[in-house]
Design a protein around this motif. Structure first.
Motif, PDB file in Angstrom:
ATOM      1  N   GLU A   1      -5.646  16.752  -8.781  1.00  0.00           N
ATOM      2  CA  GLU A   1      -6.833  17.592  -8.549  1.00  0.00           C
ATOM      3  C   GLU A   1      -6.849  18.769  -9.511  1.00  0.00           C
ATOM      4  O   GLU A   1      -7.883  19.091 -10.112  1.00  0.00           O
ATOM      5  CB  GLU A   1      -6.851  18.106  -7.104  1.00  0.00           C
ATOM      6  CG  GLU A   1      -7.221  17.041  -6.084  1.00  0.00           C
ATOM      7  CD  GLU A   1      -6.988  17.492  -4.636  1.00  0.00           C
ATOM      8  OE1 GLU A   1      -6.220  18.456  -4.414  1.00  0.00           O
ATOM      9  OE2 GLU A   1      -7.576  16.867  -3.739  1.00  0.00           O
TER      10      GLU A   1
ATOM     11  N   ASP B   1     -10.468   9.439 -10.678  1.00  0.00           N
ATOM     12  CA  ASP B   1     -10.251   8.437 -11.724  1.00  0.00           C
ATOM     13  C   ASP B   1     -11.415   8.467 -12.729  1.00  0.00           C
ATOM     14  O   ASP B   1     -11.204   8.383 -13.938  1.00  0.00           O
ATOM     15  CB  ASP B   1     -10.088   7.038 -11.122  1.00  0.00           C
ATOM     16  CG  ASP B   1     -11.240   6.633 -10.208  1.00  0.00           C
ATOM     17  OD1 ASP B   1     -11.834   7.542  -9.566  1.00  0.00           O
ATOM     18  OD2 ASP B   1     -11.554   5.449 -10.110  1.00  0.00           O
ATOM     19  N   LYS B   2     -12.632   8.612 -12.198  1.00  0.00           N
ATOM     20  CA  LYS B   2     -13.811   8.649 -13.073  1.00  0.00           C
ATOM     21  C   LYS B   2     -13.802   9.897 -13.966  1.00  0.00           C
ATOM     22  O   LYS B   2     -14.192   9.840 -15.133  1.00  0.00           O
ATOM     23  CB  LYS B   2     -15.096   8.633 -12.235  1.00  0.00           C
ATOM     24  CG  LYS B   2     -15.265   7.402 -11.349  1.00  0.00           C
ATOM     25  CD  LYS B   2     -15.670   6.191 -12.173  1.00  0.00           C
ATOM     26  CE  LYS B   2     -15.822   4.930 -11.354  1.00  0.00           C
ATOM     27  NZ  LYS B   2     -14.544   4.333 -10.929  1.00  0.00           N
TER      28      LYS B   2
ATOM     29  N   GLU C   1      -8.968   8.218  -6.057  1.00  0.00           N
ATOM     30  CA  GLU C   1     -10.156   7.405  -6.361  1.00  0.00           C
ATOM     31  C   GLU C   1     -11.271   7.687  -5.371  1.00  0.00           C
ATOM     32  O   GLU C   1     -12.453   7.711  -5.728  1.00  0.00           O
ATOM     33  CB  GLU C   1      -9.792   5.919  -6.383  1.00  0.00           C
ATOM     34  CG  GLU C   1      -9.046   5.540  -7.660  1.00  0.00           C
ATOM     35  CD  GLU C   1      -8.388   4.179  -7.606  1.00  0.00           C
ATOM     36  OE1 GLU C   1      -8.419   3.516  -6.542  1.00  0.00           O
ATOM     37  OE2 GLU C   1      -7.829   3.776  -8.641  1.00  0.00           O
ATOM     38  N   GLN C   2     -10.908   7.946  -4.127  1.00  0.00           N
ATOM     39  CA  GLN C   2     -11.922   8.299  -3.118  1.00  0.00           C
ATOM     40  C   GLN C   2     -12.665   9.557  -3.505  1.00  0.00           C
ATOM     41  O   GLN C   2     -13.843   9.731  -3.199  1.00  0.00           O
ATOM     42  CB  GLN C   2     -11.259   8.510  -1.753  1.00  0.00           C
ATOM     43  CG  GLN C   2     -11.325   7.285  -0.854  1.00  0.00           C
ATOM     44  CD  GLN C   2     -10.228   7.291   0.204  1.00  0.00           C
ATOM     45  OE1 GLN C   2      -9.772   8.354   0.648  1.00  0.00           O
ATOM     46  NE2 GLN C   2      -9.794   6.108   0.607  1.00  0.00           N
ATOM     47  N   GLN C   3     -11.960  10.456  -4.184  1.00  0.00           N
ATOM     48  CA  GLN C   3     -12.581  11.708  -4.633  1.00  0.00           C
ATOM     49  C   GLN C   3     -13.237  11.556  -5.997  1.00  0.00           C
ATOM     50  O   GLN C   3     -13.779  12.525  -6.524  1.00  0.00           O
ATOM     51  CB  GLN C   3     -11.512  12.791  -4.795  1.00  0.00           C
ATOM     52  CG  GLN C   3     -10.961  13.355  -3.522  1.00  0.00           C
ATOM     53  CD  GLN C   3     -10.008  14.496  -3.848  1.00  0.00           C
ATOM     54  OE1 GLN C   3     -10.255  15.271  -4.776  1.00  0.00           O
ATOM     55  NE2 GLN C   3      -8.930  14.593  -3.103  1.00  0.00           N
ATOM     56  N   GLY C   4     -13.116  10.397  -6.599  1.00  0.00           N
ATOM     57  CA  GLY C   4     -13.714  10.182  -7.924  1.00  0.00           C
ATOM     58  C   GLY C   4     -12.912  10.766  -9.067  1.00  0.00           C
ATOM     59  O   GLY C   4     -13.424  10.887 -10.193  1.00  0.00           O
TER      60      GLY C   4
ATOM     61  N   LYS D   1      -3.033   7.352  -5.468  1.00  0.00           N
ATOM     62  CA  LYS D   1      -4.060   6.722  -6.327  1.00  0.00           C
ATOM     63  C   LYS D   1      -5.334   6.487  -5.535  1.00  0.00           C
ATOM     64  O   LYS D   1      -6.440   6.806  -5.984  1.00  0.00           O
ATOM     65  CB  LYS D   1      -3.513   5.422  -6.905  1.00  0.00           C
ATOM     66  CG  LYS D   1      -4.448   4.719  -7.879  1.00  0.00           C
ATOM     67  CD  LYS D   1      -3.726   3.585  -8.627  1.00  0.00           C
ATOM     68  CE  LYS D   1      -4.638   2.969  -9.677  1.00  0.00           C
ATOM     69  NZ  LYS D   1      -5.479   1.887  -9.123  1.00  0.00           N
ATOM     70  N   GLN D   2      -5.171   5.920  -4.318  1.00  0.00           N
ATOM     71  CA  GLN D   2      -6.350   5.627  -3.487  1.00  0.00           C
ATOM     72  C   GLN D   2      -7.095   6.901  -3.125  1.00  0.00           C
ATOM     73  O   GLN D   2      -8.317   6.975  -3.192  1.00  0.00           O
ATOM     74  CB  GLN D   2      -5.932   4.913  -2.202  1.00  0.00           C
ATOM     75  CG  GLN D   2      -5.751   3.422  -2.358  1.00  0.00           C
ATOM     76  CD  GLN D   2      -4.828   2.832  -1.287  1.00  0.00           C
ATOM     77  OE1 GLN D   2      -4.601   3.446  -0.227  1.00  0.00           O
ATOM     78  NE2 GLN D   2      -4.283   1.667  -1.560  1.00  0.00           N
ATOM     79  N   ALA D   3      -6.352   7.925  -2.712  1.00  0.00           N
ATOM     80  CA  ALA D   3      -6.973   9.190  -2.326  1.00  0.00           C
ATOM     81  C   ALA D   3      -7.706   9.812  -3.514  1.00  0.00           C
ATOM     82  O   ALA D   3      -8.809  10.353  -3.377  1.00  0.00           O
ATOM     83  CB  ALA D   3      -5.918  10.155  -1.787  1.00  0.00           C
TER      84      ALA D   3
ATOM     85  N   ARG E   1      -0.883   5.441  -2.441  1.00  0.00           N
ATOM     86  CA  ARG E   1      -1.627   6.302  -1.540  1.00  0.00           C
ATOM     87  C   ARG E   1      -2.290   7.444  -2.309  1.00  0.00           C
ATOM     88  O   ARG E   1      -3.443   7.781  -2.061  1.00  0.00           O
ATOM     89  CB  ARG E   1      -0.650   6.848  -0.495  1.00  0.00           C
ATOM     90  CG  ARG E   1      -1.285   7.246   0.809  1.00  0.00           C
ATOM     91  CD  ARG E   1      -0.257   7.970   1.682  1.00  0.00           C
ATOM     92  NE  ARG E   1      -0.838   9.182   2.208  1.00  0.00           N
ATOM     93  CZ  ARG E   1      -1.069   9.389   3.509  1.00  0.00           C
ATOM     94  NH1 ARG E   1      -0.744   8.461   4.395  1.00  0.00           N
ATOM     95  NH2 ARG E   1      -1.607  10.517   3.908  1.00  0.00           N
TER      96      ARG E   1
ATOM     97  N   ASP F   1       0.788  -1.234   0.000  1.00  0.00           N
ATOM     98  CA  ASP F   1       0.000   0.000   0.000  1.00  0.00           C
ATOM     99  C   ASP F   1       0.814   1.274   0.000  1.00  0.00           C
ATOM    100  O   ASP F   1       0.289   2.360  -0.276  1.00  0.00           O
ATOM    101  CB  ASP F   1      -0.856   0.051   1.282  1.00  0.00           C
ATOM    102  CG  ASP F   1      -2.270  -0.370   0.991  1.00  0.00           C
ATOM    103  OD1 ASP F   1      -3.046  -0.459   1.953  1.00  0.00           O
ATOM    104  OD2 ASP F   1      -2.579  -0.594  -0.201  1.00  0.00           O
TER     105      ASP F   1
END
Lengths: 206, 472
Positions: free
Chosen positions: B358, B394-395, B389-392, B385-387, B383, B105
């Motif tokens: 961002e 990636d979408k 993705e949490q904010q969307g 990447k995960q953060a 880390r 991770d």
């Protein structure tokens, strides 16, 4: 470490400024079966920088017959800028160079070259340009002990090398062996330091 | 009372173990970072010499250059790569030093991970076999890159042999215009002063805009110090640094943190410290920057024209410009704006952090990548990447037609086989536009994340505002 004492050789001039270590040593030599020497300067040396076809660019100085066998490189400003890769120093060694003369060098590259037994000499740009005019006139003699270059026209040019680097190169000193003789001092330092800055040493290796 | 000292001198002096001669000193190194290219080479050299690691507890290692960024990340299958990551993996287990493997991770680009995990701390000396180690100076550490011989020395002794640098301070004056970033600031300095300004120097960055900028932006600023020729770049730690570090995995906790923080707050240049060179740069009218040529000094504002070799300060530099124009397939005197591009890369240790993604996302949201353009986003660490993705985020990128990829150095150095094809033009948020850097005959244009995002949407080099205007 390889010693350097006196060198008698012809020189080749490559005076374009800012030749960087990516150009001198593309990463391909680390990650493929190609040798360091094969990849060296490929962007300048081969048509389209192609390290598979290796078609020589006839305009590049190292591809010209007149320059073959030169062990001295006259370099442009800021030679060896950029990446810290030590393969850049190794590239020069593997291409047969023992000495590089230029007005300025990339800082990490400079140190790496000495580790590889290369002598790097800093001289004013004007002087380097004047030496470049003489490359077809014959051989240069470089004496590290005397800190003098003798040109093919018998002119003598003095230079300065840092006393520590000079001694290391003349005697072929190994930096690690030398530092290991100071092991007591290093341990003394960490003993005091652990009391002063315990947070440096306590970060978990988890 | 002792002589006034710069921040760099204070940290340096604290770490001197012995004087060696010629101004060379033996310096203790608090953090040894090993990545997957230089680390294995030095570990093998050490083994060949039959020497043990002096301080395994101070080593932090991870693969980054050779890791594939392809979704479902794996070790690259390329010939020659087997000499590297497995060596780190095996040696770290054998000799008990930290290793963040590909599926860990915490893995990512080493200069993203060190600061974000709280491994790099203010006042520490930190070394890696990588020139962009200067990045960690953004945390107030004295951090620099070395070659593999020096790295092997560090592994064997816990120390490095080096000369104290000369001191430079670059003070930025004025407020940063909207949309203009730390990346533009540092590129503009390299444009104005050239790639060898900082040779032999450590550079401290100062000014209100530096104090006001996020830690991530300070890391970007320090990252490109080496492109100015300076091995070290640093920003004095302050309350923002302490807030950033608090609570991170490797940051000291509780009383240890308080004790460390007292010391960290003392880390600044004395008011009357003298610098060997001081430069003041006014950024109040700074434009977004973009490189046109084959080294970072070949930089202009987005509204400017590609320069003529005749305008160069001297004949040799002019010849360098001529070669660069030829390599890049560009014409002197033309505006850089409107140059058609083929590829965009958002990532690297320069601009692969959450704030960078961002900022890029604000330009991309609701828009589409231009037809034919290959656009990648490569987060700088797991880390990040995960953060994101949490904010969307990636979408947002995927909806626009970007590829959302796995943490790796990827196209910055092309070491993992990911390349920009010959003659393709790539706008990249990385740090080097040298000939062949991203692949043989590849053409790199360095820029900020927002500029790269805008180029992806427009299919050419454009102002950020022109793409934002499309969204309205």
């Amino acid at each position: 470490m390889r010693k350097f004492d006196t060198l008698v050789s012809k020189a080749v001039a490559m005076l374009t400024p800012d030749i960087d270590t990516d150009v001198i040593a593309p990463l391909d030599s680390l990650t493929s079966n190609k040798s360091v020497a094969q990849c060296a300067f490929s962007a300048l040396r081969y048509i389209d920088g192609d390290m598979d076809r290796c078609e020589p660019n006839p305009e590049f100085c190292l591809n010209q017959d007149i320059n073959k066998g030169a062990q001295i490189l006259l370099a442009g400003e800021n030679f060896g800028c950029g990446s810290s890769r030590e393969t850049a120093a190794q590239s020069l060694v593997d291409l047969g160079f023992r000495c590089v003369i230029g007005s300025s060098f990339g800082g990490i590259f400079f140190e790496n070259c000495f580790k590889q037994g290369l002598l790097l000499i800093e001289l004013p740009t004007r002087t380097v340009e004047q030496l470049a005019q003489l490359v077809t006139a014959g051989e240069f003699t470089v004496s590290l002990k005397a800190e003098v270059i003798e040109t093919p026209t018998r002119e003598r040019i003095g230079f300065n090398v840092n006393s520590w680097r000079r001694r290391s190169l003349l005697e072929g000193l190994d930096a690690i062996d030398l530092s290991l003789t100071l092991i007591d001092q290093i341990e003394e330092f960490t003993r005091h330091d652990k009391a002063k800055r315990p947070w440096v040493y306590s970060a978990g290796a988890s | 009372m002792s002589t006034p000292r710069t921040l760099v001198a204070k940290i340096w002096d604290e770490h001197v173990v012995a004087e060696l001669g010629g101004g060379y000193e033996l310096l203790f190194v608090d953090r040894c970072y090993l990545h997957d290219l230089s680390g294995p080479i030095s570990l093998r050299e050490l083994k060949a010499r039959g020497l043990p690691l002096a301080h395994p507890e101070l080593i932090y290692s991870m693969p980054d250059h050779l890791v594939s960024s392809k979704p479902g990340q794996q070790e690259s299958g390329l010939a020659g790569h087997a000499r590297y990551i497995p060596v780190l993996r095996e040696e770290s287990a054998l000799q008990n030093f930290s290793f963040f493997d590909i599926d860990d991770d915490r893995q990512g680009i080493i200069h993203v991970v060190g600061p974000e995990q709280g491994i790099t701390l203010p006042g520490l000396t930190a070394v890696c076999g990588d020139s962009h180690t200067s990045t960690h100076g953004g945390i107030g550490a004295l951090a620099w890159g070395v070659g593999t011989s020096d790295l092997t020395h560090l592994l064997a002794t816990g120390c490095l042999v080096d000369q104290k640098p000369k001191m430079m301070r670059i003070t930025f004056e004025g407020s940063l215009p909207s949309g203009v970033t730390a990346k533009d600031m540092i590129l503009s300095v390299i444009a104005q002063y050239g790639c060898k300004l900082g040779v032999g120097y450590a550079i401290e960055y100062a000014g209100q805009s530096v104090t006001d900028m996020s830690i991530e932006s300070r890391l970007t600023l320090c990252n490109l110090s080496i492109e100015l020729g300076a091995r070290w770049g640093i920003v004095a730690p302050d309350d923002a640094t302490l807030s950033y570090l608090q609570g991170r995995a490797f940051t000291p906790k509780d009383e240890d943190f308080d004790r460390a923080a007292d010391y960290w707050r003392s880390l600044r240049s004395d008011d009357d410290a003298s610098f060997d060179r001081e430069i003041v740069v006014d950024i109040s009218a700074l434009q977004s920057q973009i490189t046109w040529g084959t080294n970072p000094s070949h930089t202009i504002g987005i509204n400017e024209n590609i320069p003529h070799p005749e305008q160069a300060p001297d004949v040799e530099v002019g010849e360098g410009w001529r070669q660069a124009l030829d390599y890049m397939g560009l014409e002197a005197g033309q505006p850089i704006e409107g140059t058609v591009i083929n590829q965009v890369f958002i990532g690297s240790c320069t601009n692969g952090r959450l704030a960078d993604l961002e900022e890029a996302a604000t330009v991309v949201r609701g828009q589409r990548v231009a037809p034919g353009v290959v656009a990648w986003v490569v987060p700088g660490s797991r880390r990040v990447k995960q953060a994101a993705e949490q904010q969307g985020l990636d979408k947002v990128f995927e909806a626009a037609g970007f590829e959302w990829r796995e943490p790796s150095c990827s196209l910055c150095s092309a070491a993992n086989g990911e390349r920009v094809p010959p003659k393709w033009r790539c706008v990249s948020t990385s740090n080097r536009n040298y000939m062949g850097r991203q692949g043989p005959a590849s053409r790199t244009h360095l820029a900020s994340p927002q500029m790269a995002a805008a180029a992806a949407i427009a299919g050419k080099i454009v102002t950020i505002e022109s793409v934002r205007a499309l969204a309205q």
